[in-house]
Motif scaffolding. Structure first.
Motif, PDB file in Angstrom:
ATOM      1  N   ARG A 159       0.837  -1.213   0.000  1.00 58.82           N
ATOM      2  CA  ARG A 159       0.000   0.000   0.000  1.00 58.82           C
ATOM      3  C   ARG A 159       0.864   1.253   0.000  1.00 58.82           C
ATOM      4  O   ARG A 159       0.571   2.233  -0.693  1.00 58.82           O
ATOM      5  N   GLU A 160       1.961   1.217   0.756  1.00 56.53           N
ATOM      6  CA  GLU A 160       2.879   2.363   0.787  1.00 56.53           C
ATOM      7  C   GLU A 160       3.540   2.548  -0.580  1.00 56.53           C
ATOM      8  O   GLU A 160       3.691   3.690  -1.054  1.00 56.53           O
ATOM      9  N   PHE A 161       3.928   1.458  -1.221  1.00 56.37           N
ATOM     10  CA  PHE A 161       4.542   1.525  -2.544  1.00 56.37           C
ATOM     11  C   PHE A 161       3.573   2.137  -3.555  1.00 56.37           C
ATOM     12  O   PHE A 161       3.957   2.997  -4.360  1.00 56.37           O
ATOM     13  N   ILE A 162       2.328   1.714  -3.533  1.00 53.97           N
ATOM     14  CA  ILE A 162       1.328   2.273  -4.439  1.00 53.97           C
ATOM     15  C   ILE A 162       1.181   3.773  -4.204  1.00 53.97           C
ATOM     16  O   ILE A 162       1.123   4.566  -5.158  1.00 53.97           O
ATOM     17  N   GLY A 163       1.118   4.186  -2.961  1.00 52.44           N
ATOM     18  CA  GLY A 163       0.953   5.602  -2.643  1.00 52.44           C
ATOM     19  C   GLY A 163       2.125   6.466  -3.054  1.00 52.44           C
ATOM     20  O   GLY A 163       1.972   7.680  -3.212  1.00 52.44           O
TER      21      GLY A 163
END
Length: 284
Positions: A159-163
């Motif tokens: 999720r952090e990578f996507i953001g």
């Protein structure tokens, strides 16, 4: 979808730009590319995926006025490996060059060949460089993909990578074919709002509305996120819908069915991005 948004007349010139022939300048563009994104539906599960293919420039080339050949194909274990074993598989492809901020899309039917696969074109067109981040150069390193990690929801790290992503690719399908497109913006333009849901604003583009039109009749979709340095790829399959706000903005919400993360899937290391001047200011 064009009628609903009120851009039918303005989009007529783009509709006329869609062809079936590969011009010499487009053929030369393809042969310079070290990567290609492929979108299709798995013939067994029906799930839609977007996959990354890489190779030495020339691994994608025009072999006729309306056909391309791709050497090698997708890596072993990729969700679309089965799809490319069949004949007349509807596929969408996009060749994107961050160095020149140019992109070319070719949609058609794929068939296996002795060296990889070929695609007979139904649609060929180029898009403007809007929302496409410039990366001046790349280098190729020798690294092997490790075992893919599969799950039904996103981890906190994913999720952090996507953001933090400034680019992703989106595959959609319809009764007569498939399409692969690009989405870009400043980091934060796409968010994983929960372990099972993503959302992003649909920025104004070329008014063709191929992606949103496809989703209106078939909600299946696949997303591809690329780590431009480590070569890791994150593939998601699920369904998407478009929400229309009162102020005219459009938000796409994607529900996750399955996640596949493959470390070191790409041998390419790209330079740092120069963000497009067209990217909306997220703080505004």
């Amino acid at each position: 979808m064009q009628d609903r948004v009120g851009v039918r007349e303005a989009a007529d010139h783009m509709d006329r730009a869609v062809g079936q022939g590969i011009r010499p300048v487009a053929a030369a563009f393809l042969e310079r590319q070290p990567m290609l994104v492929l979108g299709a539906a798995d013939p067994v599960s029906g799930a839609v995926w977007a996959s990354l293919l890489t190779g030495e420039p020339g691994f994608v080339r025009a072999t006729g006025p309306g056909q391309i050949s791709v050497a090698g194909g997708v890596r072993t274990g990729d969700p679309l490996a089965t799809a490319l074993h069949a004949r007349d598989t509807p596929v969408g492809t996009i060749a994107l060059d961050p160095r020149t901020r140019r992109r070319m899309r070719l949609n058609g039917r794929a068939r296996p060949t002795s060296r990889g696969f070929a695609v007979e074109a139904d649609q060929i067109f180029s898009n403007c460089p809007k929302y496409l981040q410039r990366r001046e150069s790349y280098e190729t390193v020798d690294r092997e993909p490790t075992t893919a990690r599969r799950n039904i929801e996103l981890t906190p790290e994913q999720r952090e990578f996507i953001g933090s992503s400034d680019t992703f690719f989106l595959a959609t399908v319809h009764d007569d074919g498939a399409d692969a497109s690009h989405r870009g913006g400043n980091p934060g333009f796409v968010r994983a709002t929960s372990p099972r849901e993503l959302s992003w604003l649909d920025y104004p583009g070329n008014s063709m509305f191929l992606t949103l039109g496809n989703l209106a009749v078939d909600p299946r979709a696949g997303l591809l996120f690329l780590d431009w340095v480590s070569g890791a790829v994150l593939q998601l399959t699920g369904t998407a819908r478009t929400e229309f706000d009162r102020d005219g903005e459009r938000t796409v919400r994607f529900l996750v069915d399955e996640v596949v993360e493959t470390p070191a899937a790409s041998p390419l290391i790209w330079s740092a991005p120069e963000y497009s001047a067209a990217n909306p200011d997220l703080a505004g």
